[in-house]
Design an enzyme around this catalytic site. Structure first.
Site, short mmCIF file in Angstrom:
data_model
loop_
_atom_site.label_atom_id
_atom_site.label_comp_id
_atom_site.label_asym_id
_atom_site.label_seq_id
_atom_site.Cartn_x
_atom_site.Cartn_y
_atom_site.Cartn_z
N GLU A 223 23.47 16.94 72.92
CA GLU A 223 24.57 17.79 73.40
C GLU A 223 24.09 18.46 74.68
O GLU A 223 23.20 19.30 74.64
CB GLU A 223 24.92 18.83 72.35
CG GLU A 223 25.49 18.17 71.13
CD GLU A 223 26.51 19.02 70.40
OE1 GLU A 223 27.31 18.44 69.68
OE2 GLU A 223 26.48 20.24 70.57
N CYS B 246 27.76 26.28 77.39
CA CYS B 246 28.04 24.89 77.83
C CYS B 246 29.55 24.66 77.94
O CYS B 246 29.99 23.79 78.67
CB CYS B 246 27.43 23.91 76.84
SG CYS B 246 27.86 24.28 75.14
N PRO C 22 12.36 25.97 69.00
CA PRO C 22 13.31 26.81 69.73
C PRO C 22 12.95 26.83 71.22
O PRO C 22 11.85 26.42 71.61
CB PRO C 22 13.09 28.20 69.12
CG PRO C 22 12.19 28.03 67.96
CD PRO C 22 11.45 26.74 68.15
P1 NAD Z 1 16.47 22.53 78.78
O1 NAD Z 1 16.81 21.10 78.75
O2 NAD Z 1 15.66 23.04 79.91
O3 NAD Z 1 15.67 22.96 77.48
C1 NAD Z 1 16.20 22.75 76.19
C2 NAD Z 1 15.06 22.60 75.21
O4 NAD Z 1 14.36 21.40 75.49
C3 NAD Z 1 14.04 23.73 75.29
O5 NAD Z 1 13.63 24.02 73.99
C4 NAD Z 1 12.91 23.09 76.09
O6 NAD Z 1 11.66 23.66 75.86
C5 NAD Z 1 12.96 21.66 75.60
N1 NAD Z 1 12.39 20.65 76.50
C6 NAD Z 1 12.29 20.69 77.84
N2 NAD Z 1 11.76 19.52 78.30
C7 NAD Z 1 11.53 18.73 77.21
C8 NAD Z 1 11.04 17.40 77.03
N3 NAD Z 1 10.66 16.65 78.05
N4 NAD Z 1 10.98 16.90 75.77
C9 NAD Z 1 11.40 17.65 74.71
N5 NAD Z 1 11.86 18.91 74.84
C10 NAD Z 1 11.94 19.44 76.06
O7 NAD Z 1 17.85 23.34 78.67
P2 NAD Z 1 18.04 24.92 78.66
O8 NAD Z 1 17.89 25.42 80.06
O9 NAD Z 1 17.25 25.55 77.59
O10 NAD Z 1 19.57 25.04 78.20
C11 NAD Z 1 20.62 25.03 79.08
C12 NAD Z 1 21.37 23.71 79.01
O11 NAD Z 1 21.80 23.47 77.68
C13 NAD Z 1 22.64 23.72 79.83
O12 NAD Z 1 22.75 22.52 80.55
C14 NAD Z 1 23.74 23.78 78.78
O13 NAD Z 1 24.96 23.24 79.18
C15 NAD Z 1 23.14 23.02 77.67
N6 NAD Z 1 23.80 23.34 76.41
C16 NAD Z 1 24.65 22.43 75.87
C17 NAD Z 1 25.33 22.71 74.70
C18 NAD Z 1 26.29 21.70 74.08
O14 NAD Z 1 26.69 21.92 72.95
N7 NAD Z 1 26.68 20.65 74.78
C19 NAD Z 1 25.13 23.95 74.08
C20 NAD Z 1 24.27 24.87 74.68
C21 NAD Z 1 23.60 24.56 75.84
#
Ligand code: NAD
Length: 512
Positions: A233, A267, A162
């Site tokens: 996504e 999103c 998560p």
């Molecule tokens: P994020 O990319 O910063 O983090 C998402 C997840 O990835 C977190 O659990 C984080 O710890 C993990 N993470 C970060 N770097 C990583 C790496 N190098 N390797 C593996 N895991 C890593 O995104 P966020 O700030 O948590 O979420 C916001 C973004 O999510 C927005 O851009 C939003 O549009 C997008 N989003 C998209 C959808 C969709 O269905 N298209 C739905 C919800 C959110």
């Protein structure tokens, strides 16, 4: 742990502590998940369904607790937490439990008996094995469940990380499966990017990721190196196209909700409105009036300080480029730095190139640009690198339906916006920088299962036609067959037929 936020974005109240997973242990947790995946995959599907179906009752039974925790961690209103994170997921569990048997039903294969005598087979969907799931914070219950439920039903083990912003909601979701799935079939690892990286780089068989474009790109590269599938996504910059014949009241209400629900941290939030000139003035008036009625209990707060800073930056940039603030604006003197009022902007001239119109804001800004006609609206909508959902607002629903064919986005809704994320049976997907991932609906099974063909040959002949030895008779059979099957005109086909039969007989008798 200091890795996680210790205080609620809503009111600064202290949050329960939670322990992070050490990145160096993730690979061994994945190994254990692999071990567990074998017997789970072998468990009768009906039994898996029986076990997972219980999640629906637990989810509904703990609705208050889930909504309260999501509110504390994310900052969204309680009713929204229940409507978006609990109720649709109850539907999701029942959809998958009802549908999975048919969706995984093997397809019988019966090749043409003349060419392939005595052969039959089946194509089944085998579980991938270990699915790595990495999720964001904005819908910390709904987004993971969309993958957890079908992945587990399909016979996979899942190792899930998560968001570090919402680890407690993550732990609560995992608790819904406690005692239902065997040990190590569902493993939660907690932590930030380092733990996510360790998970994605471990020996997993598929990665399902929802989050930012930057992280998605890194994960895509890592998966490509190992030829494992990944479902990504990513961000969005959804447009709403408002045609002159729309139902003004419904449209204004829909746009305001679509832009400000979860403080715009969706999103699929409406982040651009293109409205036909003929109706622009009354629509804007209504949107402004409706927005004025919203309070903190409707919109919630921005979940992180980084997000609050980004929204400020987008707003300042838009104003510098000539955008007009119609309601809302940068908060001043707010006790909570994450509080941001719902803000409506009128976009003209250079403001059309402002970040608020081109980059994902993920906050409560609703920029509105007047366009001359549908063609201009479609052109501007399609120009974005993000293409998740687009809505078209019109009383002429057939016309609205037809507009969908001109739009690039993965999802088009007519007279509604974004709610299809709650429909477990329909794909949630985009193109471009939104990524090509699919969650929800049967299409998501591609990243959770792989097709497997098993073919059984009951042909008692000592050799197949195409096996060795290669003889002149076989060559004649091959080329005469090509002619007979359409490689020549009628005369040539008739002429080839006796050649084919003669060569076939020679072949069957073992003569060259
Ligand atoms: P994020 O990319 O910063 O983090 C998402 C997840 O990835 C977190 O659990 C984080 O710890 C993990 N993470 C970060 N770097 C990583 C790496 N190098 N390797 C593996 N895991 C890593 O995104 P966020 O700030 O948590 O979420 C916001 C973004 O999510 C927005 O851009 C939003 O549009 C997008 N989003 C998209 C959808 C969709 O269905 N298209 C739905 C919800 C959110």
């Amino acid at each position: 742990m200091s890795e996680f936020p210790c205080h609620s974005p809503v009111d600064g109240s202290e949050l329960p502590t939670i322990e992070a997973t050490c990145p160096s242990t993730v690979a061994s947790l994945v190994d254990r998940a692999r071990g567990a995946s074998v017997s789970w995959g072998d468990t009768a599907l009906a039994r898996r369904v029986e076990l997972i179906a219980e999640v629906e009752r637990r989810l509904l039974g703990r609705a208050d607790e889930i909504a309260a925790l999501v509110r504390l961690e994310v900052g969204k209103p309680l009713e929204e937490a229940c409507l978006a994170e609990v109720l649709p997921n109850a539907d999701l569990v029942s959809y998958w439990c009802d549908a999975i048997e048919e969706l995984l039903e093997p397809i019988r294969v019966e090749p043409d008996p003349l060419s392939y005598p005595g052969k039959h087979g089946r194509v089944s969907r085998a579980p991938r094995g270990v699915v790595a799931l990495v999720t964001p914070w904005n819908y910390p219950v709904a987004i993971p469940l969309r993958t957890l439920v079908p992945a587990l039903l399909a016979g996979n083990a899942v190792v899930w990380k998560p968001s570090e912003v919402t680890p407690r909601s993550g732990a609560l979701v995992a608790a819904l499966f406690e005692g239902l799935v065997p040990k190590d079939v569902l493993t939660v690892v907690q932590g930030g990017a380092d733990v996510g990286r360790a998970l994605v780089e471990a020996a997993v068989d598929s990665v399902v990721f929802t989050g930012s474009v930057a992280t998605g790109r890194t994960i895509a590269r890592s998966c490509a190196e190992r030829f494992i599938p990944c479902s990504l996504e990513l961000g969005g910059k959804d447009a709403a196209i408002v045609l002159a014949d729309c139902d003004l009241e419904r449209t204004a209400n829909g746009l305001v909700w679509g832009a400000f629900t979860n403080a715009g941290q969706n999103c699929a939030a409406i982040e651009r409105v293109y409205v036909e000139r003929a109706i622009a003035e009354p629509l804007i008036e209504r949107i402004v009036a409706t927005t004025r009625t919203l309070g903190a209990s409707d919109v919630g707060v921005l979940t992180t300080l980084a997000q609050a800073e980004k929204v400020r930056e987008h707003l300042r940039d838009a104003i510098a480029k000539g955008a007009q603030v119609l309601v809302g604006g940068e908060p001043e003197g707010e006790a909570n730095p994450r509080a941001f009022p719902p803000t409506v902007l009128k976009i003209e001239g250079d403001a059309a190139s402002a970040k608020a119109m081109t980059d994902e804001t993920f906050g409560p800004l609703l920029p509105i640009q007047v366009v001359e006609d549908l063609d201009e609206a479609v052109r501007l909508t399609n120009a974005s690198s993000y293409q998740l959902t687009t809505s078209v607002w019109t009383r002429n629903t057939s016309r609205g339906d037809a507009v969908a064919a001109q739009l690039r986005s993965g999802i088009v809704t007519v007279n509604n916006h974004a709610f299809t994320a709650a429909l477990a049976s329909t794909p949630w997907t985009g193109v471009g920088d939104t990524g090509t991932g699919v969650t929800n609906g049967p299409h998501c099974l591609t990243s959770l299962t792989r097709p497997r063909l098993v073919l059984v040959d009951t042909n008692g002949a000592k050799r197949e036609l195409w096996w060795y030895p290669y003889t002149p008779a076989l060559r004649t059979v091959a080329f005469a067959m090509a002619v007979v099957r359409g490689g020549g005109g009628l005369v040539a086909r008739l002429a080839a037929l006796p050649r084919l039969v003669g060569a076939l007989v020679r072949r069957l008798l073992g003569k060259s």
